[in-house]
Motif scaffolding. Structure first.
Motif, PDB file in Angstrom:
ATOM      1  N   GLU A   5      33.046  25.715  -0.163  1.00  0.00           N
ATOM      2  CA  GLU A   5      34.051  26.743   0.116  1.00  0.00           C
ATOM      3  C   GLU A   5      33.394  28.030   0.591  1.00  0.00           C
ATOM      4  OE1 GLU A   5      37.578  25.373  -3.022  1.00  0.00           O
ATOM      5  OE2 GLU A   5      35.929  26.666  -3.696  1.00  0.00           O
ATOM      6  N   GLN A   6      32.295  28.404  -0.041  1.00  0.00           N
ATOM      7  CA  GLN A   6      31.551  29.590   0.399  1.00  0.00           C
ATOM      8  C   GLN A   6      30.996  29.391   1.805  1.00  0.00           C
ATOM      9  OE1 GLN A   6      28.654  31.092  -2.533  1.00  0.00           O
ATOM     10  NE2 GLN A   6      29.671  29.809  -4.049  1.00  0.00           N
ATOM     11  N   ALA A   7      30.482  28.197   2.054  1.00  0.00           N
ATOM     12  CA  ALA A   7      29.890  27.916   3.364  1.00  0.00           C
ATOM     13  C   ALA A   7      30.945  27.977   4.464  1.00  0.00           C
ATOM     14  CB  ALA A   7      29.212  26.544   3.345  1.00  0.00           C
ATOM     15  N   TRP A   8      32.115  27.387   4.210  1.00  0.00           N
ATOM     16  CA  TRP A   8      33.162  27.402   5.240  1.00  0.00           C
ATOM     17  C   TRP A   8      33.653  28.823   5.489  1.00  0.00           C
ATOM     18  CZ3 TRP A   8      34.341  23.821   8.681  1.00  0.00           C
ATOM     19  CH2 TRP A   8      35.416  24.087   9.536  1.00  0.00           C
ATOM     20  N   ARG A   9      33.773  29.608   4.429  1.00  0.00           N
ATOM     21  CA  ARG A   9      34.177  30.998   4.592  1.00  0.00           C
ATOM     22  C   ARG A   9      33.190  31.731   5.498  1.00  0.00           C
ATOM     23  NH1 ARG A   9      35.581  34.642  -0.605  1.00  0.00           N
ATOM     24  NH2 ARG A   9      37.367  33.204  -0.565  1.00  0.00           N
ATOM     25  N   ALA A  10      31.908  31.404   5.368  1.00  0.00           N
ATOM     26  CA  ALA A  10      30.880  32.066   6.177  1.00  0.00           C
ATOM     27  C   ALA A  10      30.999  31.720   7.656  1.00  0.00           C
ATOM     28  CB  ALA A  10      29.485  31.690   5.660  1.00  0.00           C
ATOM     29  N   ILE A  11      31.529  30.533   7.984  1.00  0.00           N
ATOM     30  CA  ILE A  11      31.593  30.131   9.390  1.00  0.00           C
ATOM     31  C   ILE A  11      33.016  30.172   9.951  1.00  0.00           C
ATOM     32  CG2 ILE A  11      29.521  28.704   9.239  1.00  0.00           C
ATOM     33  CD1 ILE A  11      32.520  26.695   9.750  1.00  0.00           C
ATOM     34  N   GLU A  12      33.965  30.686   9.189  1.00  0.00           N
ATOM     35  CA  GLU A  12      35.356  30.719   9.664  1.00  0.00           C
ATOM     36  C   GLU A  12      35.487  31.401  11.028  1.00  0.00           C
ATOM     37  OE1 GLU A  12      39.253  29.868   9.934  1.00  0.00           O
ATOM     38  OE2 GLU A  12      38.002  29.196   8.259  1.00  0.00           O
ATOM     39  N   PRO A  13      34.833  32.561  11.280  1.00  0.00           N
ATOM     40  CA  PRO A  13      34.940  33.160  12.624  1.00  0.00           C
ATOM     41  C   PRO A  13      34.364  32.258  13.718  1.00  0.00           C
ATOM     42  CG  PRO A  13      34.127  34.773  11.047  1.00  0.00           C
ATOM     43  CD  PRO A  13      34.077  33.444  10.363  1.00  0.00           C
ATOM     44  N   ILE A  14      33.295  31.534  13.396  1.00  0.00           N
ATOM     45  CA  ILE A  14      32.704  30.613  14.377  1.00  0.00           C
ATOM     46  C   ILE A  14      33.682  29.489  14.682  1.00  0.00           C
ATOM     47  CG2 ILE A  14      30.786  29.033  14.858  1.00  0.00           C
ATOM     48  CD1 ILE A  14      29.109  30.725  12.869  1.00  0.00           C
ATOM     49  N   TYR A  15      34.288  28.947  13.628  1.00  0.00           N
ATOM     50  CA  TYR A  15      35.259  27.859  13.817  1.00  0.00           C
ATOM     51  C   TYR A  15      36.438  28.319  14.672  1.00  0.00           C
ATOM     52  CZ  TYR A  15      38.986  24.559  12.919  1.00  0.00           C
ATOM     53  OH  TYR A  15      40.027  23.672  13.087  1.00  0.00           O
ATOM     54  N   GLN A  16      36.950  29.521  14.410  1.00  0.00           N
ATOM     55  CA  GLN A  16      38.064  30.033  15.211  1.00  0.00           C
ATOM     56  C   GLN A  16      37.661  30.183  16.670  1.00  0.00           C
ATOM     57  OE1 GLN A  16      41.171  30.279  14.228  1.00  0.00           O
ATOM     58  NE2 GLN A  16      40.611  29.653  12.147  1.00  0.00           N
ATOM     59  N   SER A  17      36.421  30.589  16.913  1.00  0.00           N
ATOM     60  CA  SER A  17      35.926  30.686  18.288  1.00  0.00           C
ATOM     61  C   SER A  17      35.849  29.307  18.939  1.00  0.00           C
ATOM     62  CB  SER A  17      34.544  31.348  18.314  1.00  0.00           C
ATOM     63  OG  SER A  17      34.614  32.680  17.870  1.00  0.00           O
ATOM     64  N   ILE A  18      35.471  28.310  18.144  1.00  0.00           N
ATOM     65  CA  ILE A  18      35.353  26.953  18.666  1.00  0.00           C
ATOM     66  C   ILE A  18      36.711  26.409  19.107  1.00  0.00           C
ATOM     67  CG2 ILE A  18      34.897  24.550  18.001  1.00  0.00           C
ATOM     68  CD1 ILE A  18      32.523  25.620  16.340  1.00  0.00           C
ATOM     69  N   ILE A  19      37.718  26.493  18.250  1.00  0.00           N
ATOM     70  CA  ILE A  19      39.005  25.894  18.613  1.00  0.00           C
ATOM     71  C   ILE A  19      39.701  26.665  19.739  1.00  0.00           C
ATOM     72  CG2 ILE A  19      39.362  24.752  16.405  1.00  0.00           C
ATOM     73  CD1 ILE A  19      41.298  26.983  15.646  1.00  0.00           C
ATOM     74  N   GLY A  20      39.269  27.913  19.971  1.00  0.00           N
ATOM     75  CA  GLY A  20      39.860  28.685  21.058  1.00  0.00           C
ATOM     76  C   GLY A  20      39.079  28.650  22.344  1.00  0.00           C
ATOM     77  N   MET A  21      37.940  27.940  22.367  1.00  0.00           N
ATOM     78  CA  MET A  21      37.095  27.967  23.560  1.00  0.00           C
ATOM     79  C   MET A  21      37.710  27.126  24.692  1.00  0.00           C
ATOM     80  SD  MET A  21      33.930  25.708  22.045  1.00  0.00           S
ATOM     81  CE  MET A  21      32.795  26.519  23.163  1.00  0.00           C
TER      82      MET A  21
END
Length: 215
Positions: A5-21
Motif C-alpha cells: 500500500e505504501q509502495a503504490w501510494r508512492a507511484i500513484e502519480p506515475i500510474y496516473q501519467s501512464i493511463i493518460g499517456m
C-alpha cells in the motif's frame, strides 16, 4: 498500512501519467498507429525474455523455498509468454522479428537484471513487481474503457485483464509484503525506491514505443 500500500501510494502519480499517456489512450480508442504497436510488441518480446531471467535469478537467491519456487515459475511463465508472442501476436499484428533492444527496453531490462544479481533479494522482488502490478491495473483500466467496436487491439487488451494474470499479480504482491515484513525499515525504504524506479521505466517503455525511439 502494508508495504505494498505504501509502495503504490508512492507511484500513484506515475500510474496516473501512464493511463493518460497517448500510447494507451489511442490503444483504448483503437486509433494507435499499427507501426507503434508493432514496435511495442517487438520490444515487449525482447523484454519478456530478459524479465524471465531476472525472475529466475531472484528465485535462485531467495532464502525461502516457497519464494524460490514462485519466482522460478514466474520466470518460466514470462519466457513461455514470450514464445507465444512469436506464434500468435506477431502473426496477428504483422511483426516480422524482434530486432534489437532499443534504448527504453534496454535500460529497463538491464536495470532489473543488475538489481536481481547485485542488490538484496527483497529489493529485487520489489523491482520486478511493477511489471506485474502496473500491467494488471493498466489492463483492467484499458479493458473497462476500451472502444469495443472494431478495436484491432481488443485481444491484447483482454490478455492483461484475465483471471490467470490477476492470480500471478496477487502472488507477487503477497510475497513482497511478506519479505518486507521480515526485514528492516531501511530495507523497506530501499524496496520502495526500487519499485518507484521500475515504475518510471514502465512509463518510459510505453513512451518509447509511441515515439518509436531507436538508437
Amino acid at each position: 498500512m502494508t508495504w505494498s500500500e505504501q509502495a503504490w501510494r508512492a507511484i500513484e502519480p506515475i500510474y496516473q501519467s501512464i493511463i493518460g499517456m497517448p500510447f494507451l489512450t489511442e490503444l483504448r480508442e483503437g486509433t494507435l498507429p499499427m507501426e507503434k504497436f508493432q514496435f511495442y510488441m517487438a520490444q515487449d518480446s525482447g523484454y519478456l525474455a530478459h524479465f524471465g531471467r531476472a525472475l529466475a535469478l531472484i528465485g535462485t537467491r531467495a532464502a525461502d523455498n516457497d519464494d524460490a519456487l514462485a519466482f522460478m515459475r514466474f520466470g518460466a511463465n514470462a519466457i513461455i509468454v514470450e514464445s507465444a508472442l512469436h506464434e500468435s501476436y506477431f502473426r496477428d499484428f504483422g511483426v516480422v522479428e524482434r530486432g534489437v533492444l532499443e534504448p527504453g527496453c534496454h535500460h529497463y531490462v538491464h536495470y532489473l537484471k543488475s538489481v536481481a544479481a547485485l542488490e538484496p533479494v527483497e529489493v529485487a522482488m520489489a523491482a520486478v513487481l511493477p511489471c506485474f502490478w502496473i500491467y494488471k491495473e493498466v489492463g483492467d483500466y484499458t479493458y473497462a474503457h476500451q472502444k469495443t467496436h472494431d478495436n484491432p487491439y481488443r485481444r491484447w487488451i483482454e490478455t492483461y485483464a484475465g483471471e490467470d494474470f490477476a492470480e500471478s499479480v496477487q502472488q507477487a504482491i503477497s510475497r513482497c509484503n511478506r519479505a518486507a515484513g521480515a526485514t528492516t525499515d531501511r530495507m523497506r525504504a530501499q524496496m520502495i525506491e526500487a519499485f518507484v524506479t521500475a515504475s518510471r521505466l514502465e512509463y518510459r517503455f510505453w513512451d518509447s514505443a509511441y515515439r518509436l525511439a531507436r538508437w
